[in-house]
Design an enzyme around this catalytic site. Structure first.
Site, short mmCIF file in Angstrom:
data_model
loop_
_atom_site.label_atom_id
_atom_site.label_comp_id
_atom_site.label_asym_id
_atom_site.label_seq_id
_atom_site.Cartn_x
_atom_site.Cartn_y
_atom_site.Cartn_z
CB CYS A 260 16.27 -21.32 -41.34
SG CYS A 260 16.19 -22.35 -42.89
CB CYS B 100 18.27 -29.66 -43.87
SG CYS B 100 19.12 -28.80 -42.48
CB CYS C 255 15.50 -28.02 -46.82
SG CYS C 255 14.29 -27.94 -45.52
CB CYS D 85 19.67 -19.45 -44.89
SG CYS D 85 20.07 -20.15 -43.47
#
Length: 257
Positions: A122, A204, A207, A232
């Site tokens: 991230c 994403c 994820c 994140c």
């Protein structure tokens, strides 16, 4: 017009109450010096804000963080949105050298094997590009909402992001997902096809998964991790911890973006 500060953020926070999202964006645009940046993930709330900005020619840059791992449906929506409004959504990408080093170190999907590895991914794909997107900006607009997660209930309409030296505004903070869904339908705002397939919060592709019955909106993000450790790095304060209202107590789930 004024330079970003705690005092300005507090004034705007009070001023946002009772106003519509469009009025809030206009107030922000008329109050803050420097670049004003809206970062969109192309989720439904961000699509509503994009619509308000583009349809009303508001002076905000619309930027997205292209991690290189987005869903095909997200890229299709990006194109459709630009065609719908006749405006570009600017992209920020990971730095090539940093991304190559990350994959060399942990493999293409190393983020599944440890929280530190996921945070490193991230960091390279999202946090560093965000820093470039916001460099020199006076205001940052996000699509954060109160009902997205327990931690976000304690956010303000507007706060001062001391780490970045700018005002951070959440014009949809008090809107529900249903409010936003109805708005997008009424105004023919394009939305991600994945929402209809159970993906309420979309990041994403590796994820993000569809929600199971009864799960909260963001449960499909980084689902393999301990719920209280998910972070994140986009929405943090100057100490590097998730932003929250002053005086908030408890050890709620980390902010996710």
């Amino acid at each position: 017009m004024a330079i970003a500060s705690n005092e300005l953020a507090a004034d705007l926070d009070a001023g946002f109450a009772g106003k519509t999202p469009l009025e809030r964006l206009a107030l922000l645009a008329g109050s803050v010096d420097g670049r004003r940046v809206f970062t969109t993930s192309l989720g439904i709330e961000d699509q509503m804000l994009t619509h308000l900005i583009f349809e009303n020619a508001l002076p905000f840059e619309v930027v997205t963080l292209d991690t290189g791992r987005l869903f095909p449906e997200t890229y299709a929506l990006w194109q459709k949105t630009e065609e719908r409004y006749g405006r570009r959504i600017k992209a920020k990408y990971p730095q090539a050298d940093a991304l190559e080093a990350l994959v060399d170190d942990q493999g293409i999907d190393g983020f599944y094997f440890g929280t530190d590895m996921r945070k490193a991914c991230c960091g390279v794909r999202k946090v560093e590009p965000l820093g470039r997107a916001l460099h020199g900006a006076g205001a940052w607009v996000t699509g954060l909402r109160r009902d997205q997660s327990p931690n976000r209930e304690r956010l303000d309409f507007v706060s001062f992001d001391a780490a970045r030296g700018l005002v951070k505004a959440n014009p949809l903070f008090d809107w529900t997902r249903e409010d936003i869904r109805l708005f997008t339908e009424r105004h023919d705002v394009p939305v991600n096809a994945l929402h209809a397939q159970g993906f309420l919060s979309i990041g994403c592709a590796p994820c993000t998964r569809a929600l199971r019955p009864g799960e909260p909106e963001r449960a499909g993000r980084w689902w393999w991790e301990d719920e209280t450790r998910k972070e994140c790095g986009l929405h943090v304060d100057d100490a590097g911890t998730p932003q929250r209202r002053p005086g908030a107590v408890g050890d709620a789930a980390f902010e996710r973006a």
